[in-house]
Design a protein around this motif. Structure first.
Motif, PDB file in Angstrom:
ATOM      1  N   ALA A 433       1.137  -1.125   0.186  1.00  0.00           N
ATOM      2  CA  ALA A 433      -0.018   0.302  -0.448  1.00  0.00           C
ATOM      3  C   ALA A 433       0.576   1.051   0.204  1.00  0.00           C
ATOM      4  O   ALA A 433       0.623   2.200  -0.735  1.00  0.00           O
ATOM      5  N   TYR A 434       2.064   1.388   1.364  1.00  0.00           N
ATOM      6  CA  TYR A 434       3.062   2.610   0.848  1.00  0.00           C
ATOM      7  C   TYR A 434       4.014   3.140  -0.549  1.00  0.00           C
ATOM      8  O   TYR A 434       3.694   3.999  -0.795  1.00  0.00           O
ATOM      9  N   CYS A 435       4.027   1.547  -1.014  1.00  0.00           N
ATOM     10  CA  CYS A 435       4.696   1.356  -1.918  1.00  0.00           C
ATOM     11  C   CYS A 435       3.712   2.311  -2.991  1.00  0.00           C
ATOM     12  O   CYS A 435       3.888   3.270  -4.401  1.00  0.00           O
ATOM     13  N   CYS A 436       2.680   2.047  -3.619  1.00  0.00           N
ATOM     14  CA  CYS A 436       1.304   2.562  -4.481  1.00  0.00           C
ATOM     15  C   CYS A 436       1.030   4.605  -4.624  1.00  0.00           C
ATOM     16  O   CYS A 436       1.169   4.994  -5.484  1.00  0.00           O
ATOM     17  N   ILE A 437       0.941   4.373  -2.860  1.00  0.00           N
ATOM     18  CA  ILE A 437       0.551   5.878  -2.345  1.00  0.00           C
ATOM     19  C   ILE A 437       1.727   6.764  -2.824  1.00  0.00           C
ATOM     20  O   ILE A 437       1.524   7.725  -2.618  1.00  0.00           O
ATOM     21  N   VAL A 491      10.246  10.063   1.893  1.00  0.00           N
ATOM     22  CA  VAL A 491       9.015   8.828   0.783  1.00  0.00           C
ATOM     23  C   VAL A 491       9.124   8.318   2.642  1.00  0.00           C
ATOM     24  O   VAL A 491       8.490   7.706   2.985  1.00  0.00           O
ATOM     25  N   PHE A 492      10.571   7.180   2.933  1.00  0.00           N
ATOM     26  CA  PHE A 492      10.700   7.429   4.616  1.00  0.00           C
ATOM     27  C   PHE A 492      10.107   8.159   5.725  1.00  0.00           C
ATOM     28  O   PHE A 492       9.009   7.494   6.271  1.00  0.00           O
ATOM     29  N   ALA A 493       9.761  10.071   5.954  1.00  0.00           N
ATOM     30  CA  ALA A 493       9.141  10.561   6.615  1.00  0.00           C
ATOM     31  C   ALA A 493       7.300  10.189   5.771  1.00  0.00           C
ATOM     32  O   ALA A 493       6.941   9.852   6.810  1.00  0.00           O
ATOM     33  N   LEU A 494       7.085   9.914   4.960  1.00  0.00           N
ATOM     34  CA  LEU A 494       5.339  10.094   4.885  1.00  0.00           C
ATOM     35  C   LEU A 494       4.981   8.102   5.188  1.00  0.00           C
ATOM     36  O   LEU A 494       4.259   8.452   5.574  1.00  0.00           O
ATOM     37  N   ALA A 495       5.889   7.300   4.922  1.00  0.00           N
ATOM     38  CA  ALA A 495       5.115   6.217   4.987  1.00  0.00           C
ATOM     39  C   ALA A 495       5.522   6.040   5.772  1.00  0.00           C
ATOM     40  O   ALA A 495       4.755   5.349   7.115  1.00  0.00           O
ATOM     41  N   SER A 496       6.515   6.078   6.959  1.00  0.00           N
ATOM     42  CA  SER A 496       6.596   5.910   8.791  1.00  0.00           C
ATOM     43  C   SER A 496       5.422   6.837   9.218  1.00  0.00           C
ATOM     44  O   SER A 496       4.642   6.317  10.412  1.00  0.00           O
ATOM     45  N   ARG A 497       4.727   8.304   8.763  1.00  0.00           N
ATOM     46  CA  ARG A 497       3.764   8.243   9.500  1.00  0.00           C
ATOM     47  C   ARG A 497       2.201   7.879   9.014  1.00  0.00           C
ATOM     48  O   ARG A 497       1.122   8.677   9.477  1.00  0.00           O
TER      49      ARG A 497
END
Length: 559
Positions: A433-437, A491-497
């Motif tokens: 899901a995170y990868c797609c977004i 991407v790391f910052a956005l995916a983490s939350r």
């Protein structure tokens, strides 16, 4: 000019295609098929399109679609009213403390919308911080369309502010000065010259705000439900979480939301491609900017008020709640404590596990999207392989897929009873899901970087016997790495939350930072949730900035 590489693109192309199919195509196709075939979950293709009539005739759907568009339009208007005047003054005049205000207005990007919303709830609700300090509360305002608009606009208006300030600054005041030489008043010169030259950037930023507003889940879920204001995002969530579960209806609503997002995205691209302006005499210098004169105090006051409301109120509310022993104790010195922060680090309610899960997923998402993004960008920009336009299109689709839609697609794709192996109800489905977004971030950064690299470098390597893989690994990848690294840190910052996909498809017993905060707030452990929120903001803001600084010192990223 050297021809684009023809030999050697196959490994990159096949890797990009495989990643895009798994991450983007599978959930999107699953939504389309479920919308057409309502009995697909039972392995039947009977009754095609039978759910469309029932779903589209539902009066609630029409209301939710109308509310979605209304909320998006209101957020756009509010963002423009705040951002455009500030952006124009920042671009054309010498604003005292301009660099500091830029930083303060950038902070809302670092605060996830749902966390900012929780901060505003703690401030404006009955017996909230506003009532404790000034004796009244604004609860009726907060839990209304106006309140949702305000909270969301404070989170999104920096998009418009920075677009306007940079665009108008690039135009400068010199063209308006020419108009004034020919008799135009200052106001007429601005409206007829400066603003039209800046219009494409302004319009594109406003459309980005609209897209973000109609896709946002946290604020409508926290404020809209209590106000009876349902939008498509919360409606989709209800159809997949409340009994009776309606997957065909959720799919149809998801396609409607995708349609709105896609129209917005295509409108933005049309605006940027239809009109553009270039200056030919360099970047404006500080000498081009005018003194504010009598407007100095009002302008600085306006910047200060907006900065305090957009950045100060949410952060102070989050910190005050996190430092409170009890919520009922209020803003009192003897109620201050570090107990909630200590509870996080003592793994209360699984806090450390949530941090570890989110950071692991963030790292995995950054690595996977970086790999898919750089190979897809190379295939699109540097090869002539057939189908590269299709690859480029697949990387654009996630821009029009809100998080709730991605979550629905993954449920539909991987929850089929006949699948021998499935990532459903495992952490891997959150990774998908995170990868797609977030895939568009590294793809766009890498594409821009590849477009700036001449084809002669790769051609020279091939002449001296290097294979396509070697030329890519030893020459092209180091050149695009600075842009790619910046995108992967984002991407790391956005995916983490990330919230919405985490709430909908997180495996049973698995918590992330977002679900931990959301559930603590729902269960009444507000202080613990806010302590986690403050820690998450610090880590996901400072860690990427620190890594970028280290990369700059090592010379891997340009200053």
């Amino acid at each position: 000019m050297a021809a684009k590489s023809i030999g050697g693109p196959a490994p990159a192309a096949w890797l990009a295609i495989a990643g895009l199919v798994l991450v983007v195509v599978v959930p999107f196709v699953a939504i389309v098929l479920q919308a057409i075939f309502p009995n697909l979950g039972q392995g039947s293709f009977s009754g095609p399109f039978s759910s469309f009539i029932a779903t589209l005739n539902d009066g609630a759907l029409i209301g939710m679609a109308g509310n979605t568009i209304l909320l998006g339009a209101c957020v756009v208007l509010a963002s423009a009213l705040m951002a455009v005047p500030l952006g124009v003054f920042r671009a054309l005049y010498r604003v005292p403390g301009a660099a500091l205000f830029d930083v303060l207005l950038l902070v809302p990007f670092m605060i996830p919308p749902y966390i900012a919303t929780l901060g505003w709830i703690m401030t404006l609700q009955p017996r909230g911080y506003l009532q404790q300090l000034l004796g009244f509360n604004l609860s009726p305002f907060l839990f209304s369309l106006a309140g949702m608009t305000m909270v969301m606009a404070f989170n999104t208006f920096p998009v418009v502010y920075f677009a306007v300030s940079r665009t108008v600054e690039a135009v400068g005041a010199r063209y308006a000065d020419v108009g004034r030489v020919f008799g135009a008043t200052p106001a007429r010169a601005f409206w007829r010259i400066t603003l039209p030259l800046s219009a494409p950037g302004l319009a594109a930023s406003l459309m980005l705000v609209f897209a973000a507003a109609i896709e946002e889940y946290g604020t409508p879920a926290a404020l809209g439900r209590r106000a009876g204001f349902q939008v498509l995002v919360t409606g989709i969530d209800l159809r997949i979480s409340d009994w009776p579960i309606d997957l065909p209806g959720a799919s149809i609503m998801s396609l409607l939301l995708v349609g709105l997002s896609l129209v917005t995205f295509l409108g933005q691209r049309w605006i940027l491609s239809r009109r553009s302006y270039q200056t030919v005499n360099g970047k404006p210098t500080s000498k081009d900017k005018r003194p504010l004169g009598a407007l100095k105090l009002p302008v600085v006051l306006a910047f200060s008020i907006v900065s305090f409301l957009a950045t100060g109120v949410p952060l102070l509310s989050i910190l005050a709640t996190a430092l409170s022993r009890t919520i009922s104790g209020g803003l009192a010195f003897d109620n201050l404590s570090l107990d909630n922060f200590l509870a996080v680090f003592q793994n209360s309610a699984g806090a450390l596990g949530a941090l570890a899960n989110s950071f692991s997923l963030g790292i995995g998402t950054a690595l996977i999207t970086g790999l898919i993004g750089v190979t897809a960008a190379y295939t699109v920009v540097k090869t002539k392989i057939r189908g590269r336009l299709a690859i480029d299109t697949l990387t654009i689709i996630p821009n029009a897929l809100p998080g709730i839609v991605v979550a629905v697609g993954l449920i539909l794709a991987w929850n089929m009873p006949w699948l021998p192996v499935t990532p459903y109800n495992t952490g891997f489905i959150l990774l998908l899901a995170y990868c797609c977004i977030l895939l568009p971030q590294p793809m766009r950064y890498a594409t821009a970087a590849f477009q700036q690299i001449g084809d002669n470098l790769e051609a020279a390597a091939r002449v001296f016997g290097a294979s396509g893989v070697t030329a890519f690994r030893r020459i092209l990848l180091p050149l695009v790495f600075p842009s790619l690294a910046s995108a992967m840190l984002l991407v790391f910052a956005l995916a983490s939350r990330e919230l919405v996909a985490s709430v909908v498809i997180a495996p049973v017993g698995m918590q992330t930072i977002a679900t931990f905060i959301w559930r603590q707030f729902e269960q009444g452990s507000i202080g613990l949730g806010m302590a986690m929120a403050f820690i998450a903001i610090l880590i996901t803001t400072l860690l990427p900035l620190t890594l970028l600084a280290l990369l700059k010192r090592s010379g891997l990223v340009a200053e």
